[in-house]
Design a protein around this motif. Structure first.
Motif, mmCIF file in Angstrom:
data_model
loop_
_atom_site.group_PDB
_atom_site.id
_atom_site.type_symbol
_atom_site.label_atom_id
_atom_site.label_comp_id
_atom_site.label_asym_id
_atom_site.label_seq_id
_atom_site.Cartn_x
_atom_site.Cartn_y
_atom_site.Cartn_z
ATOM 1 N N MET A 56 0.860 -1.209 0.000
ATOM 2 C CA MET A 56 0.000 0.000 0.000
ATOM 3 C C MET A 56 0.890 1.251 0.000
ATOM 4 N N ARG A 57 0.827 2.017 -1.087
ATOM 5 C CA ARG A 57 1.679 3.207 -1.213
ATOM 6 C C ARG A 57 1.059 4.342 -0.410
ATOM 7 N N PRO A 58 1.731 4.834 0.612
ATOM 8 C CA PRO A 58 1.102 5.865 1.452
ATOM 9 C C PRO A 58 1.090 7.242 0.793
ATOM 10 N N ILE A 59 0.190 8.055 1.274
ATOM 11 C CA ILE A 59 0.104 9.462 0.869
ATOM 12 C C ILE A 59 0.388 10.306 2.103
ATOM 13 N N ILE A 60 1.334 11.221 1.989
ATOM 14 C CA ILE A 60 1.574 12.153 3.083
ATOM 15 C C ILE A 60 1.190 13.558 2.629
ATOM 16 N N THR A 61 1.067 14.464 3.581
ATOM 17 C CA THR A 61 0.840 15.868 3.225
ATOM 18 C C THR A 61 2.045 16.689 3.656
ATOM 19 N N ALA A 62 2.240 17.798 2.946
ATOM 20 C CA ALA A 62 3.367 18.701 3.233
ATOM 21 C C ALA A 62 2.943 20.114 2.845
ATOM 22 N N PHE A 63 3.723 21.086 3.277
ATOM 23 C CA PHE A 63 3.467 22.480 2.904
ATOM 24 C C PHE A 63 3.703 22.679 1.402
ATOM 25 N N ALA A 64 2.781 23.342 0.732
ATOM 26 C CA ALA A 64 3.064 23.780 -0.638
ATOM 27 C C ALA A 64 4.204 24.793 -0.625
ATOM 28 N N ALA A 65 4.244 25.614 0.411
ATOM 29 C CA ALA A 65 5.310 26.618 0.551
ATOM 30 C C ALA A 65 5.843 26.533 1.974
ATOM 31 N N SER A 66 6.884 25.745 2.156
ATOM 32 C CA SER A 66 7.371 25.511 3.521
ATOM 33 C C SER A 66 7.915 26.802 4.123
ATOM 34 N N PRO A 67 7.459 27.137 5.332
ATOM 35 C CA PRO A 67 7.916 28.385 5.955
ATOM 36 C C PRO A 67 9.411 28.401 6.250
ATOM 37 N N ASP A 68 10.061 27.248 6.222
ATOM 38 C CA ASP A 68 11.508 27.235 6.507
ATOM 39 C C ASP A 68 12.336 27.353 5.224
ATOM 40 N N ARG A 69 11.658 27.593 4.095
ATOM 41 C CA ARG A 69 12.349 27.826 2.824
ATOM 42 C C ARG A 69 13.257 26.661 2.433
ATOM 43 N N GLY A 70 12.756 25.449 2.644
ATOM 44 C CA GLY A 70 13.492 24.272 2.165
ATOM 45 C C GLY A 70 14.637 23.821 3.039
ATOM 46 N N TYR B 208 6.199 6.771 -1.944
ATOM 47 C CA TYR B 208 5.020 7.457 -1.380
ATOM 48 C C TYR B 208 4.622 8.604 -2.284
ATOM 49 N N ASP B 209 3.412 9.083 -2.078
ATOM 50 C CA ASP B 209 2.934 10.271 -2.769
ATOM 51 C C ASP B 209 2.796 11.409 -1.771
ATOM 52 N N VAL B 210 2.851 12.630 -2.287
ATOM 53 C CA VAL B 210 2.727 13.803 -1.417
ATOM 54 C C VAL B 210 1.605 14.696 -1.932
ATOM 55 N N ARG B 211 0.742 15.090 -1.045
ATOM 56 C CA ARG B 211 -0.280 16.094 -1.363
ATOM 57 C C ARG B 211 0.178 17.394 -0.713
ATOM 58 N N TYR B 212 0.332 18.426 -1.529
ATOM 59 C CA TYR B 212 0.841 19.706 -1.022
ATOM 60 C C TYR B 212 -0.312 20.641 -0.717
ATOM 61 N N LEU B 213 -0.237 21.290 0.422
ATOM 62 C CA LEU B 213 -1.343 22.112 0.905
ATOM 63 C C LEU B 213 -0.888 23.544 1.151
ATOM 64 N N SER B 214 -1.738 24.480 0.729
ATOM 65 C CA SER B 214 -1.497 25.884 1.046
ATOM 66 C C SER B 214 -1.832 26.127 2.515
ATOM 67 N N GLN C 215 -2.392 21.036 10.794
ATOM 68 C CA GLN C 215 -0.954 21.040 10.555
ATOM 69 C C GLN C 215 -0.574 19.957 9.542
ATOM 70 N N ILE C 216 0.687 19.929 9.171
ATOM 71 C CA ILE C 216 1.248 18.819 8.396
ATOM 72 C C ILE C 216 2.292 18.138 9.258
ATOM 73 N N PRO C 217 2.688 16.908 8.998
ATOM 74 C CA PRO C 217 2.216 16.038 7.932
ATOM 75 C C PRO C 217 1.032 15.188 8.398
ATOM 76 N N THR C 218 0.415 14.529 7.433
ATOM 77 C CA THR C 218 -0.508 13.428 7.711
ATOM 78 C C THR C 218 0.002 12.212 6.933
ATOM 79 N N TYR C 219 -0.579 11.075 7.230
ATOM 80 C CA TYR C 219 -0.155 9.818 6.609
ATOM 81 C C TYR C 219 -1.392 8.976 6.403
ATOM 82 N N GLU C 220 -1.639 8.588 5.161
ATOM 83 C CA GLU C 220 -2.778 7.718 4.848
ATOM 84 C C GLU C 220 -2.273 6.519 4.064
ATOM 85 N N ALA C 221 -2.669 5.337 4.516
ATOM 86 C CA ALA C 221 -2.333 4.105 3.793
ATOM 87 C C ALA C 221 -3.458 3.123 4.082
#
Lengths: 218, 218
Positions: B1-15, B35-41, B58-64
């Motif tokens: 099962m390939r999980p999906i995580i979430t992350a910032f579309a624009a990370s406040p720490d500038r990468g 894994y796949d990543v869903r980016y969120l504003s 907040q981020i991250p989340t993890y779905e599998a």
């Protein structure tokens, strides 16, 4: 294997049940596991003998055979993994309850600890009052979100679980505060946790330690 | 099962890799799980669709499959429990590694977060500088104890484990600071973590998100 935990010989909270051994006592009472307690003075906490078990010189610790733990979250997870009744058996429910164990310690408790740190360290400082308000505001935001997650459910992750032991124990730190009373569902949730016989036994046992200490001092 | 995580579309720490999705990416890279990543504003983080998965927005989340998690500690523990290589198999070693996972999040990270909170929230206040010194002193105490616990070992709980992912990720927050450099064994420990190929892939992937965002903005 009857575990041995450590606790304060003289709890700084004067028997209010906020020292973290209370969390471990509660979990052990829930699963019906008897245990022994080694009580440590503040001086003993910082001595090498204890630091070999707890590098940060704190309580509680947990020893059972070759298992040696010092983080309350890990201790309660270990108790839940080695006894029935504190974690769902099916994978998704178990993972959800563990998720809420971490949420109690990593999302809800830190702003509460920051408030306590502000009240303790900054109380004599010119900025003490202003910073207390800031810290309370951050807690209010977290509590509002927690209230939304709990909703009208009795417990945070399905049936009563290790997550409720940790979450109620964290909320105990702000019991009776305006912040908590503003969220009546959370206040009722905490009262539900406190009303459990296992919690009451754990609370009474730690209180008795303090009362014996006071009696001995006359 | 390939999980999906979430992350910032624009990370406040500038990468810089400090957003908590980096910890999850590192764990997934260590075990070789794609894994796949869903980016969120920032706006999407606070919307009901995301809050149904992450009550605190907040981020991250993890779905599998039917596993849905939002606490980084729980996500990494779940990855470690469902893949090989991040936790010892024998009970005492496994419990010890989990103990250090909690120590990273509950003992080492909170004073660092309090320093960050002080720097961010109090920077314009008359007490900002004084309170920063207080917060740094508390971190120094914890780091000295952590250094004693690590000693000359390469990793915190025997072989490399999920505990090192979390502990190194926490120490990254103070990378390059005088506080960390005063403890050369801890600085070397962090460098050892950063040198792992899995960490480097995780870091590069989160950095690429930020770089693409900057390129798109021209």
């Amino acid at each position: 294997m009857r575990p041995i935990i450590t606790a304060f010989a003289a709890s700084p909270d004067r028997g209010r049940g906020l020292a973290r051994d209370s969390r471990v006592r509660w979990a052990l009472e829930e699963v019906g596991q008897t245990y022994d307690v080694r009580y440590l003075s503040f001086a003993e906490l910082k001595e090498p003998a204890h630091r070999a078990l707890q590098p940060f010189g704190q309580i509680p610790t947990y020893e059972a055979g070759d298992i040696r733990l010092f983080e309350t979250g890990a201790i309660i997870l270990h108790i839940a993994e080695t006894h029935g009744g504190l974690l769902p058996q099916e994978a998704a429910g178990r993972a959800k309850a563990i998720n809420w164990m971490f949420a109690a310690l990593s999302t809800i408790e830190p702003p509460i600890l920051e408030l306590e740190s502000t009240r303790f360290n900054d109380r004599d400082k010119p900025w003490g009052a202003a910073r207390t308000v800031m810290a309370e505001d951050r807690i209010r935001t977290r509590l509002a979100d927690l209230d939304g997650a709990l909703g009208d459910a009795p417990w945070i992750a399905g049936a009563f679980s290790a997550a409720d032991i940790l979450m109620c124990s964290v909320l105990l730190r702000i019991k009776g505060s305006a912040m908590l009373e503003e969220q009546p569902r959370l206040a009722a949730y905490l009262a539900r946790g406190e009303s459990r016989p296992a919690y009451q036994r754990a609370f009474a046992d730690q209180l008795a330690v303090y009362q014996r200490l006071m009696a001995a001092k006359g």
